[in-house]
Design a protein around this motif. Structure first.
Motif, PDB file in Angstrom:
ATOM      1  N   LEU A 138       0.869  -1.173   0.000  1.00  0.00           N
ATOM      2  CA  LEU A 138       0.000   0.000   0.000  1.00  0.00           C
ATOM      3  C   LEU A 138       0.908   1.224   0.000  1.00  0.00           C
ATOM      4  O   LEU A 138       1.624   1.470   0.971  1.00  0.00           O
ATOM      5  CB  LEU A 138      -0.908   0.013   1.230  1.00  0.00           C
ATOM      6  N   ARG A 139       0.891   1.977  -1.087  1.00  0.00           N
ATOM      7  CA  ARG A 139       1.741   3.166  -1.198  1.00  0.00           C
ATOM      8  C   ARG A 139       0.955   4.415  -0.812  1.00  0.00           C
ATOM      9  O   ARG A 139      -0.087   4.694  -1.408  1.00  0.00           O
ATOM     10  CB  ARG A 139       2.284   3.318  -2.617  1.00  0.00           C
ATOM     11  N   ALA A 140       1.477   5.151   0.158  1.00  0.00           N
ATOM     12  CA  ALA A 140       0.801   6.351   0.648  1.00  0.00           C
ATOM     13  C   ALA A 140       1.751   7.528   0.652  1.00  0.00           C
ATOM     14  O   ALA A 140       2.978   7.368   0.638  1.00  0.00           O
ATOM     15  CB  ALA A 140       0.265   6.108   2.058  1.00  0.00           C
ATOM     16  N   ALA A 141       1.190   8.738   0.681  1.00  0.00           N
ATOM     17  CA  ALA A 141       1.975   9.951   0.890  1.00  0.00           C
ATOM     18  C   ALA A 141       1.961  10.249   2.388  1.00  0.00           C
ATOM     19  O   ALA A 141       2.134   9.350   3.207  1.00  0.00           O
ATOM     20  CB  ALA A 141       1.392  11.104   0.063  1.00  0.00           C
ATOM     21  N   ILE A 142       1.740  11.491   2.776  1.00  0.00           N
ATOM     22  CA  ILE A 142       1.712  11.857   4.197  1.00  0.00           C
ATOM     23  C   ILE A 142       0.481  11.263   4.864  1.00  0.00           C
ATOM     24  O   ILE A 142      -0.641  11.380   4.357  1.00  0.00           O
ATOM     25  CB  ILE A 142       1.709  13.386   4.349  1.00  0.00           C
ATOM     26  N   VAL A 143       0.694  10.610   6.005  1.00  0.00           N
ATOM     27  CA  VAL A 143      -0.409  10.059   6.794  1.00  0.00           C
ATOM     28  C   VAL A 143      -0.713  11.049   7.918  1.00  0.00           C
ATOM     29  O   VAL A 143       0.165  11.389   8.715  1.00  0.00           O
ATOM     30  CB  VAL A 143      -0.052   8.675   7.366  1.00  0.00           C
ATOM     31  N   VAL A 144      -1.962  11.504   7.970  1.00  0.00           N
ATOM     32  CA  VAL A 144      -2.367  12.537   8.922  1.00  0.00           C
ATOM     33  C   VAL A 144      -3.045  11.891  10.127  1.00  0.00           C
ATOM     34  O   VAL A 144      -4.134  11.315  10.012  1.00  0.00           O
ATOM     35  CB  VAL A 144      -3.328  13.557   8.272  1.00  0.00           C
ATOM     36  N   GLY A 145      -2.388  11.984  11.271  1.00  0.00           N
ATOM     37  CA  GLY A 145      -2.938  11.416  12.494  1.00  0.00           C
ATOM     38  C   GLY A 145      -2.083  11.820  13.675  1.00  0.00           C
ATOM     39  O   GLY A 145      -0.884  12.116  13.514  1.00  0.00           O
ATOM     40  N   ALA A 146      -2.669  11.848  14.852  1.00  0.00           N
ATOM     41  CA  ALA A 146      -1.946  12.248  16.056  1.00  0.00           C
ATOM     42  C   ALA A 146      -0.729  11.354  16.276  1.00  0.00           C
ATOM     43  O   ALA A 146      -0.841  10.134  16.272  1.00  0.00           O
ATOM     44  CB  ALA A 146      -2.869  12.185  17.267  1.00  0.00           C
ATOM     45  N   GLY A 147       0.429  11.978  16.448  1.00  0.00           N
ATOM     46  CA  GLY A 147       1.658  11.232  16.688  1.00  0.00           C
ATOM     47  C   GLY A 147       2.482  10.962  15.463  1.00  0.00           C
ATOM     48  O   GLY A 147       3.643  10.563  15.569  1.00  0.00           O
ATOM     49  N   GLY A 148       1.915  11.159  14.260  1.00  0.00           N
ATOM     50  CA  GLY A 148       2.675  10.967  13.036  1.00  0.00           C
ATOM     51  C   GLY A 148       3.665  12.106  12.841  1.00  0.00           C
ATOM     52  O   GLY A 148       3.322  13.271  13.046  1.00  0.00           O
ATOM     53  N   ILE A 149       4.885  11.783  12.447  1.00  0.00           N
ATOM     54  CA  ILE A 149       5.934  12.799  12.379  1.00  0.00           C
ATOM     55  C   ILE A 149       5.567  13.914  11.400  1.00  0.00           C
ATOM     56  O   ILE A 149       5.705  15.103  11.704  1.00  0.00           O
ATOM     57  CB  ILE A 149       7.277  12.162  11.987  1.00  0.00           C
ATOM     58  N   SER A 150       5.094  13.549  10.207  1.00  0.00           N
ATOM     59  CA  SER A 150       4.762  14.562   9.210  1.00  0.00           C
ATOM     60  C   SER A 150       3.639  15.468   9.698  1.00  0.00           C
ATOM     61  O   SER A 150       3.686  16.695   9.510  1.00  0.00           O
ATOM     62  CB  SER A 150       4.366  13.902   7.889  1.00  0.00           C
ATOM     63  N   TRP A 151       2.623  14.876  10.331  1.00  0.00           N
ATOM     64  CA  TRP A 151       1.536  15.693  10.848  1.00  0.00           C
ATOM     65  C   TRP A 151       2.005  16.579  11.992  1.00  0.00           C
ATOM     66  O   TRP A 151       1.636  17.758  12.072  1.00  0.00           O
ATOM     67  CB  TRP A 151       0.364  14.823  11.313  1.00  0.00           C
ATOM     68  N   GLU A 152       2.827  16.046  12.877  1.00  0.00           N
ATOM     69  CA  GLU A 152       3.305  16.844  14.010  1.00  0.00           C
ATOM     70  C   GLU A 152       4.153  18.019  13.536  1.00  0.00           C
ATOM     71  O   GLU A 152       4.106  19.115  14.115  1.00  0.00           O
ATOM     72  CB  GLU A 152       4.094  15.974  14.992  1.00  0.00           C
ATOM     73  N   MET A 153       4.933  17.815  12.473  1.00  0.00           N
ATOM     74  CA  MET A 153       5.677  18.927  11.896  1.00  0.00           C
ATOM     75  C   MET A 153       4.720  20.012  11.418  1.00  0.00           C
ATOM     76  O   MET A 153       4.903  21.200  11.702  1.00  0.00           O
ATOM     77  CB  MET A 153       6.549  18.427  10.733  1.00  0.00           C
ATOM     78  N   THR A 154       3.674  19.603  10.699  1.00  0.00           N
ATOM     79  CA  THR A 154       2.689  20.563  10.189  1.00  0.00           C
ATOM     80  C   THR A 154       1.980  21.279  11.334  1.00  0.00           C
ATOM     81  O   THR A 154       1.852  22.515  11.342  1.00  0.00           O
ATOM     82  CB  THR A 154       1.645  19.839   9.318  1.00  0.00           C
ATOM     83  N   ARG A 155       1.513  20.522  12.311  1.00  0.00           N
ATOM     84  CA  ARG A 155       0.757  21.099  13.425  1.00  0.00           C
ATOM     85  C   ARG A 155       1.583  22.129  14.189  1.00  0.00           C
ATOM     86  O   ARG A 155       1.098  23.227  14.508  1.00  0.00           O
ATOM     87  CB  ARG A 155       0.296  19.984  14.378  1.00  0.00           C
ATOM     88  N   LYS A 156       2.837  21.794  14.473  1.00  0.00           N
ATOM     89  CA  LYS A 156       3.663  22.695  15.276  1.00  0.00           C
ATOM     90  C   LYS A 156       4.078  23.934  14.489  1.00  0.00           C
ATOM     91  O   LYS A 156       4.204  25.023  15.059  1.00  0.00           O
ATOM     92  CB  LYS A 156       4.887  21.944  15.802  1.00  0.00           C
ATOM     93  N   LEU A 157       4.290  23.772  13.186  1.00  0.00           N
ATOM     94  CA  LEU A 157       4.591  24.946  12.372  1.00  0.00           C
ATOM     95  C   LEU A 157       3.413  25.917  12.378  1.00  0.00           C
ATOM     96  O   LEU A 157       3.580  27.121  12.565  1.00  0.00           O
ATOM     97  CB  LEU A 157       4.919  24.528  10.937  1.00  0.00           C
ATOM     98  N   VAL A 158       2.211  25.382  12.175  1.00  0.00           N
ATOM     99  CA  VAL A 158       1.008  26.224  12.148  1.00  0.00           C
ATOM    100  C   VAL A 158       0.767  26.860  13.516  1.00  0.00           C
ATOM    101  O   VAL A 158       0.433  28.047  13.621  1.00  0.00           O
ATOM    102  CB  VAL A 158      -0.219  25.393  11.721  1.00  0.00           C
ATOM    103  N   LYS A 159       0.977  26.090  14.560  1.00  0.00           N
ATOM    104  CA  LYS A 159       0.711  26.577  15.914  1.00  0.00           C
ATOM    105  C   LYS A 159       1.733  27.621  16.367  1.00  0.00           C
ATOM    106  O   LYS A 159       1.378  28.614  17.009  1.00  0.00           O
ATOM    107  CB  LYS A 159       0.724  25.400  16.894  1.00  0.00           C
ATOM    108  N   ASN A 160       2.994  27.433  16.021  1.00  0.00           N
ATOM    109  CA  ASN A 160       4.064  28.234  16.609  1.00  0.00           C
ATOM    110  C   ASN A 160       4.448  29.477  15.814  1.00  0.00           C
ATOM    111  O   ASN A 160       5.129  30.356  16.340  1.00  0.00           O
ATOM    112  CB  ASN A 160       5.321  27.377  16.787  1.00  0.00           C
TER     113      ASN A 160
END
Length: 296
Positions: A138-160
């Protein structure tokens, strides 16, 4: 049909959500971890380490389907380590009569110049398929979910950041997918003979640039789009330290991920929807669910 399923990386980002979903689907689940004594999730905890061939026979005994969720992105030598682990696991799975291996890989056009991260994912696909056990990729791009590194990068950039200065790779197109959809697809292909030997692309409902992802996340999190200024900072080294400074994410892991962000990763084949019916979630809904489950 109830199967005995081994989940490697059972305590990881995807694994900890996958195990209860497989149990709910009626399967007997072995949760493989290097620390079974401290495992507190569902399933039967078993010791196993993909870097230790001698530790794999016991967890693979009696297993029908093995789900492979292992990677070493936090290591500078991840390509070699992941290749050796995949070869070891494939041989052990074949020796124990496993009927199917399910692997979560990465999107990216064949023949394009893939980053080391995506190139490694392709190599792992081939090595897992090097034994007699059919592999479902199963080939995927960014997986969006709590604790996922890519999502956490996005969340913290937006928040900070009140406004974001982003490197040039932020204009690259991607197709993020909700963790819930990844879990649904993995459970759906587990034991599904039509999926044996297939490489399947999975993606969410939206194709967005990385800038678009951050702006849409800002609308969900803050009620507004975050202003963005693009700058010609493109090297993974500079970008990774920028990410570490703003978000605290490990610079090695960030660098290995950022190195892939210059490659367009979108779904071009939709065979998965015939095998596992259902509409994928939008990016906005994936963000909402990630925020509900984890920190804001």
């Amino acid at each position: 049909m109830s199967l005995t399923v081994l989940v490697t990386g059972a305590t990881g980002f995807v694994g900890r959500r996958l195990v209860p979903a497989l149990v709910e689907a009626g399967h007997q689940v072995k949760a493989m971890t290097r620390n079974p004594d401290t495992y507190d999730g569902q399933g039967d905890p078993v010791f196993g380490d993909v870097n230790d061939p001698g530790s794999l026979a016991a967890p693979l005994e009696g297993v029908d389907v093995a789900i492979y969720l292992v990677h070493s992105l936090d290591d500078n030598d991840f390509e070699r380590k992941d290749a050796e682990a995949a070869k070891t696991f494939a041989l052990a799975a074949a020796a124990n009569g496993v009927q199917q291996i399910v692997y979560l890989g990465g999107l990216g056009k064949e023949g394009s110049q893939l980053s080391p991260h995506l190139r490694s994912r392709r190599e792992v696909e081939k090595l897992l398929a090097g034994s007699d056990v059919p592999v479902t990729v199963l080939r995927a791009a960014i997986v969006v979910g709590a604790g996922g590194i890519s999502w956490e990068m996005t969340r913290k950039l937006v928040k900070n950041l009140p406004a974001m200065v982003v490197p040039k790779w932020a204009a690259t197109l991607t197709q993020p997918i909700a963790l819930d959809d990844v879990i649904r697809y993995i459970v759906g292909v587990t034991g599904l003979e039509k999926a044996y030997g297939q490489v399947l692309e999975i993606g969410g409902a939206d194709q967005l640039s990385y800038v678009g992802m951050m702006q849409e996340a800002g609308e969900v999190m803050l009620g507004r789009k975050v202003p963005v200024l693009k700058v010609p900072v493109g090297t993974p080294l500079l970008s990774s330290w920028w990410i570490k400074l703003i978000t605290g994410v490990n610079a090695t892991t960030a660098g290995n991920l950022i190195d892939s962000m210059g490659t367009e990763v979108v779904q071009t084949d939709y065979t998965i929807r015939d095998l596992v019916p259902g509409e994928p979630l939008t990016y906005a809904e994936a963000v909402r669910r990630a925020l509900e489950e984890g920190p804001r």
